[in-house]
Motif scaffolding. Structure first.
Motif, PDB file in Angstrom:
ATOM      1  N   UNK A  41       0.672  -1.344  -0.218  1.00 10.61           N
ATOM      2  CA  UNK A  41      -0.007  -0.058  -0.193  1.00 10.61           C
ATOM      3  C   UNK A  41       0.917   1.326   0.079  1.00 10.61           C
ATOM      4  N   UNK A  42       1.840   1.295   0.536  1.00  8.83           N
ATOM      5  CA  UNK A  42       2.799   2.316   0.694  1.00  8.83           C
ATOM      6  C   UNK A  42       4.304   1.814   0.541  1.00  8.83           C
ATOM      7  N   UNK A  43       4.630   2.026  -0.802  1.00  7.40           N
ATOM      8  CA  UNK A  43       5.710   1.233  -1.535  1.00  7.40           C
ATOM      9  C   UNK A  43       7.175   1.766  -1.069  1.00  7.40           C
ATOM     10  N   UNK A  44       7.080   2.810  -0.117  1.00  6.44           N
ATOM     11  CA  UNK A  44       8.538   3.115   0.469  1.00  6.44           C
ATOM     12  C   UNK A  44       8.640   3.562   1.793  1.00  6.44           C
ATOM     13  N   UNK A  45       9.050   2.934   2.803  1.00  3.81           N
ATOM     14  CA  UNK A  45       8.753   3.043   4.145  1.00  3.81           C
ATOM     15  C   UNK A  45      10.149   2.893   4.850  1.00  3.81           C
ATOM     16  N   UNK A  46      10.176   3.900   5.894  1.00  6.69           N
ATOM     17  CA  UNK A  46      11.439   3.726   6.983  1.00  6.69           C
ATOM     18  C   UNK A  46      11.045   2.874   8.034  1.00  6.69           C
ATOM     19  N   UNK A  55       1.206  -2.153  14.688  1.00  7.62           N
ATOM     20  CA  UNK A  55       0.726  -2.346  16.094  1.00  7.62           C
ATOM     21  C   UNK A  55       1.029  -3.850  16.642  1.00  7.62           C
ATOM     22  N   UNK A  56       1.869  -3.424  17.787  1.00  5.37           N
ATOM     23  CA  UNK A  56       2.195  -4.821  18.645  1.00  5.37           C
ATOM     24  C   UNK A  56       3.502  -5.402  18.330  1.00  5.37           C
ATOM     25  N   UNK A  57       3.965  -5.101  17.263  1.00  4.66           N
ATOM     26  CA  UNK A  57       5.362  -5.563  16.948  1.00  4.66           C
ATOM     27  C   UNK A  57       6.405  -4.923  17.828  1.00  4.66           C
ATOM     28  N   UNK A  58       7.488  -5.826  18.096  1.00  9.27           N
ATOM     29  CA  UNK A  58       8.370  -5.051  18.851  1.00  9.27           C
ATOM     30  C   UNK A  58       9.675  -4.976  17.962  1.00  9.27           C
ATOM     31  N   UNK A  59      10.482  -3.974  18.345  1.00  8.92           N
ATOM     32  CA  UNK A  59      11.620  -3.565  17.690  1.00  8.92           C
ATOM     33  C   UNK A  59      12.360  -4.777  16.964  1.00  8.92           C
ATOM     34  N   UNK A  60      12.748  -5.995  17.832  1.00  8.88           N
ATOM     35  CA  UNK A  60      13.427  -6.913  17.632  1.00  8.88           C
ATOM     36  C   UNK A  60      12.748  -7.808  16.457  1.00  8.88           C
ATOM     37  N   UNK A  61      11.585  -7.892  16.693  1.00 15.41           N
ATOM     38  CA  UNK A  61      10.561  -8.867  15.403  1.00 15.41           C
ATOM     39  C   UNK A  61      10.749  -7.969  14.275  1.00 15.41           C
ATOM     40  N   UNK A  62      10.578  -6.850  14.471  1.00 14.36           N
ATOM     41  CA  UNK A  62      10.393  -6.018  13.031  1.00 14.36           C
ATOM     42  C   UNK A  62      11.986  -6.064  12.348  1.00 14.36           C
ATOM     43  N   UNK A  63      12.853  -5.671  13.005  1.00 17.61           N
ATOM     44  CA  UNK A  63      14.292  -5.941  12.516  1.00 17.61           C
ATOM     45  C   UNK A  63      14.476  -7.308  12.077  1.00 17.61           C
ATOM     46  N   UNK A  64      14.171  -8.238  12.735  1.00 18.37           N
ATOM     47  CA  UNK A  64      14.275  -9.578  12.309  1.00 18.37           C
ATOM     48  C   UNK A  64      13.705 -10.062  11.246  1.00 18.37           C
ATOM     49  N   UNK A  65      12.318  -9.713  11.098  1.00 20.42           N
ATOM     50  CA  UNK A  65      11.552 -10.207   9.939  1.00 20.42           C
ATOM     51  C   UNK A  65      12.067  -9.214   8.637  1.00 20.42           C
ATOM     52  N   UNK A  66      12.266  -8.111   8.846  1.00 22.39           N
ATOM     53  CA  UNK A  66      12.944  -7.349   7.823  1.00 22.39           C
ATOM     54  C   UNK A  66      13.930  -7.895   7.218  1.00 22.39           C
ATOM     55  N   UNK A  67      15.047  -8.316   7.783  1.00 22.73           N
ATOM     56  CA  UNK A  67      16.269  -9.082   7.579  1.00 22.73           C
ATOM     57  C   UNK A  67      15.889 -10.406   6.970  1.00 22.73           C
ATOM     58  N   UNK A  68      14.828 -11.139   7.446  1.00 18.98           N
ATOM     59  CA  UNK A  68      14.424 -12.449   6.700  1.00 18.98           C
ATOM     60  C   UNK A  68      13.873 -11.800   5.344  1.00 18.98           C
ATOM     61  N   UNK A  69      13.231 -11.105   5.009  1.00 16.32           N
ATOM     62  CA  UNK A  69      12.714 -10.564   3.991  1.00 16.32           C
ATOM     63  C   UNK A  69      13.752 -10.250   2.795  1.00 16.32           C
ATOM     64  N   UNK A  70      14.672  -9.562   3.451  1.00 18.50           N
ATOM     65  CA  UNK A  70      15.691  -9.248   2.519  1.00 18.50           C
ATOM     66  C   UNK A  70      16.621 -10.445   2.038  1.00 18.50           C
ATOM     67  N   UNK A  71      16.711 -11.276   3.359  1.00 19.58           N
ATOM     68  CA  UNK A  71      17.449 -12.251   2.657  1.00 19.58           C
ATOM     69  C   UNK A  71      16.728 -13.283   1.541  1.00 19.58           C
ATOM     70  N   UNK A  73      15.067 -12.147  -0.561  1.00 19.55           N
ATOM     71  CA  UNK A  73      14.643 -11.550  -1.684  1.00 19.55           C
ATOM     72  C   UNK A  73      13.466 -10.909  -1.886  1.00 19.55           C
ATOM     73  N   UNK A  74      12.736 -10.735  -0.714  1.00 18.17           N
ATOM     74  CA  UNK A  74      11.147 -10.086  -0.842  1.00 18.17           C
ATOM     75  C   UNK A  74      11.436  -8.532  -0.880  1.00 18.17           C
ATOM     76  N   UNK A  75      12.449  -8.104  -0.291  1.00 17.73           N
ATOM     77  CA  UNK A  75      12.328  -6.493   0.065  1.00 17.73           C
ATOM     78  C   UNK A  75      13.909  -5.971  -0.156  1.00 17.73           C
ATOM     79  N   UNK A  76      13.943  -4.670  -0.343  1.00 17.27           N
ATOM     80  CA  UNK A  76      15.385  -4.083   0.018  1.00 17.27           C
ATOM     81  C   UNK A  76      15.681  -3.279   0.818  1.00 17.27           C
ATOM     82  N   UNK A  77      16.715  -2.875   1.331  1.00 16.70           N
ATOM     83  CA  UNK A  77      17.015  -2.230   2.353  1.00 16.70           C
ATOM     84  C   UNK A  77      17.928  -1.235   1.829  1.00 16.70           C
TER      85      UNK A  77
END
Lengths: 132, 132
Positions: A41-46, A55-71, A73-77
């Motif tokens: 829905x919002x293609x570019x987010x910080x 809502x409800x996600x912890x910093x740790x899980x967010x970082x972890x999930x984003x890293x997984x998505x990067x690994x 090939x689902x997302x770029x950082x």
DNA sequence: CGCCATGCTCTCTTTTTGGTAAGTATAAAT
DNA sequence: ATTTATACTTACCAAAAAGAGAGCATGGCG
């Protein structure tokens, strides 16, 4: 999990099956799905924006999930070497296409919500009724 | 998770969204998916047959997953009061339709397998290359 | 009599997962 | 000089999930 009729021309190779299952296991978790939704829905987010959008996600899980998505090939950082730090996330074409593929399950769940809730009630009633 | 363009006419109700997410969380796990696959190919199975068809599953997980599927209305459980016990499992129409819906994700995973493996290698290489 | 087969169920232990909270780096603003 | 903002990372701890293995009920069979 394809319907027999829908299976691709390739024969059912058990090795491929295992790999596909593993991929699904890694990819089909709650936060990944939510993040794909947000980033569709919002293609570019910080980082902070994503945190606020989940809502409800912890910093740790967010970082972890984003890293997984990067690994996977689902997302770029993209890191901007400024201070305070700025990092932007986007879906890749692969990530976008996963969102589309998962759409079928999402629609299924939305369409069959009532049926499932009824099934749960029936099940609970059976449990309560038969033991005595 | 639907693509904006694919979302149903119904407005995006956050309550519905949460429910749908919960349903997906309960329904989209590894063993449930595997069992749906097995039961789609062979529509009527006994407990032991299912155990043999899911290498690596423990009795406990099999029982637990089947109970969950019954609760959500994805499968039926028929007990024949004979000895030794005989119990048969079948998919319901709902279970069958979930298999079809999930087919999209399965095909996505199968089609993008190579891309994902490449992404993993790239990620690993980046990790190995930049730290020093 | 004693054993087998089947589909669980229960307990105990290990593994995995996730949350909380604190720490880090640094330039700009106060 | 102190505070602020951002995006993490790390250490520690609690809770949840999963695996291992034993136990149970019971009619038929040798």
């Amino acid at each position: 999990m394809p319907h027999p009729a829908a299976r691709q021309p390739a024969p059912t190779d058990p090795a491929v099956d295992r790999l596909v299952e593993e991929i699904i296991g890694r990819v089909a978790d709650k936060w990944t799905m939510l993040l794909i939704e947000v980033l569709t829905e919002r293609p570019c987010c910080r980082f902070g924006e994503l945190a606020r959008a989940c809502p409800g996600i912890s910093q740790k899980m967010l970082t972890q999930t984003l890293r997984g998505m990067e690994r996977e090939g689902l997302a770029t950082r993209t890191v901007y070497p400024v201070v305070p730090p700025k990092v932007e996330y986007r879906l890749t074409d692969l990530g976008l296409s996963l969102g589309e593929a998962f759409c079928g399950v999402w629609l299924w769940a939305a369409a069959n919500r009532a049926t499932i809730e009824q099934a749960r009630r029936d099940y609970a009633a059976r449990q309560a009724g038969s033991p005595p």
